[in-house]
Design an enzyme around this catalytic site. Sequence first.
Site, mmCIF file in Angstrom:
data_model
loop_
_atom_site.group_PDB
_atom_site.id
_atom_site.type_symbol
_atom_site.label_atom_id
_atom_site.label_comp_id
_atom_site.label_asym_id
_atom_site.label_seq_id
_atom_site.Cartn_x
_atom_site.Cartn_y
_atom_site.Cartn_z
ATOM 1 N N LYS A 37 0.854 -1.201 0.000
ATOM 2 C CA LYS A 37 0.000 0.000 0.000
ATOM 3 C C LYS A 37 0.888 1.249 0.000
ATOM 4 O O LYS A 37 2.088 1.172 0.295
ATOM 5 C CB LYS A 37 -0.888 -0.018 1.239
ATOM 6 N N ARG A 51 -11.903 0.554 13.872
ATOM 7 C CA ARG A 51 -11.940 1.199 12.562
ATOM 8 C C ARG A 51 -12.988 0.524 11.677
ATOM 9 O O ARG A 51 -14.103 1.010 11.575
ATOM 10 C CB ARG A 51 -10.538 1.173 11.928
ATOM 11 N N TYR A 95 14.613 32.096 5.567
ATOM 12 C CA TYR A 95 13.401 32.731 6.066
ATOM 13 C C TYR A 95 13.466 32.964 7.571
ATOM 14 O O TYR A 95 13.855 32.072 8.320
ATOM 15 C CB TYR A 95 12.185 31.838 5.771
#
Length: 390
Positions: free
Chosen positions: A34, A128, A257
């Site tokens: 996956k 789940r 930054y």
Amino acid sequence: MYKWVEIDLDAIAANYQKVRKFVRKETKILGVVKADAYGHGAVEVAGELERQGIDYLGVTELEEGIKLRRAGIKTPILVFGPFLPEDAYCLKEFDLTISINNLEFLKFLAEKAIPLKAHLKLETGFGRTGLKYDQLAETADILKKNDFLNIEGAYSHLSTAMWDNSSYVKKQYEEFNRAVSFLEEKGISLPIKHICNSAALSKFPQMHLDMVRVGNLLYGQQVGGKNIFQEELLNAWYLKSQIIYINELPKGHPIGYEQTHILKKDTKIAIIPVGYVHGFSVEPLLKPKGIINLFKVLGKNILRFFNHPRVQIYGDIKGVKVPVLGKVGMQLTILDVSHIPQVQIGDTVLLPGRRTNISVSLPKVFLKGGKPLKVRSIQEKYEQVTLAAK
Ligand SMILES: *Cc1c(COP(=O)(O)O)cnc(C)c1O
């Protein structure tokens, strides 16, 4: 290419063989591919695992399964889901094995008489998806009336296998056995029962059952506990970039930054074209699992604020560590290369990265026998640019 991910398919094959030796001969192995094989390239990894003789492959989404079939993968593929009812037709067309996650979906399959290979996904405490214990009687009734559904097995997923404390794993395991026994007593045959992920298969050989589902170990990652293998698992994933600019700046010069770093000495900096848009230095912000974990997260941020060496991110140029200076930008990162006199534009930098976070937009270079076998990139096609008349 300036930036890419290198994947050593031999390392994945070697890791697979270590797992293969560790589990009993009769126990099948499902390789979890996956999320683009945890960032390693699903098609190529699945192909390698197929050559190694893996029994099953597993993905979360229907589309991931289709992609593998379109690439010519023949190994059975279990799709974890959950699904929308319409997905069932596609799963059938691409010969994907479905997970029956809930009763509504099972009823839909039965009503439409869609013949599918399926595993029952059982809820044993993860919270789940999965069929609940009190739904199993109805499940069994439906299955017996609709024998076009080819139920290959049943599985469940563990939520705490990475913990040292194994009491909840044992509870889920018992819950799973109770559910399976119930179904079998009702006459539902479940030849392939499985519950272990990487952490559980390492720690609880008695829970291997008919199949184990392994992801992390294939990718060289030990999870929860000791190394169970004689030899170390191999890393298969390397994030690399090339220096595209070198600059010298004096002591006291601010960097990047918001000036989060001020140079303490004259410094040679190198720029690499990698930044947070590529997933570099990005971590998922997850809810801390307890007070100790919460303080760890806070502590890490405090150390980060003080530029403490423990949280410093380093690249690596030919074995020499190079610190990242200042904030990582959207597409550019600044490295301190003062201590590498011979450093040049074009030099390769090895970078740390969370594999599943690194953008799929980076080209992947697949290695076999230490040599590049193929390169895959998702290149946007730019229209030919016509320059305005001079
Ligand atoms: C991701 C996943 C696995 C594999 O977990 P690892 O810890 O990487 O081995 C197994 N089963 C299911 C259902 C998964 O979603």
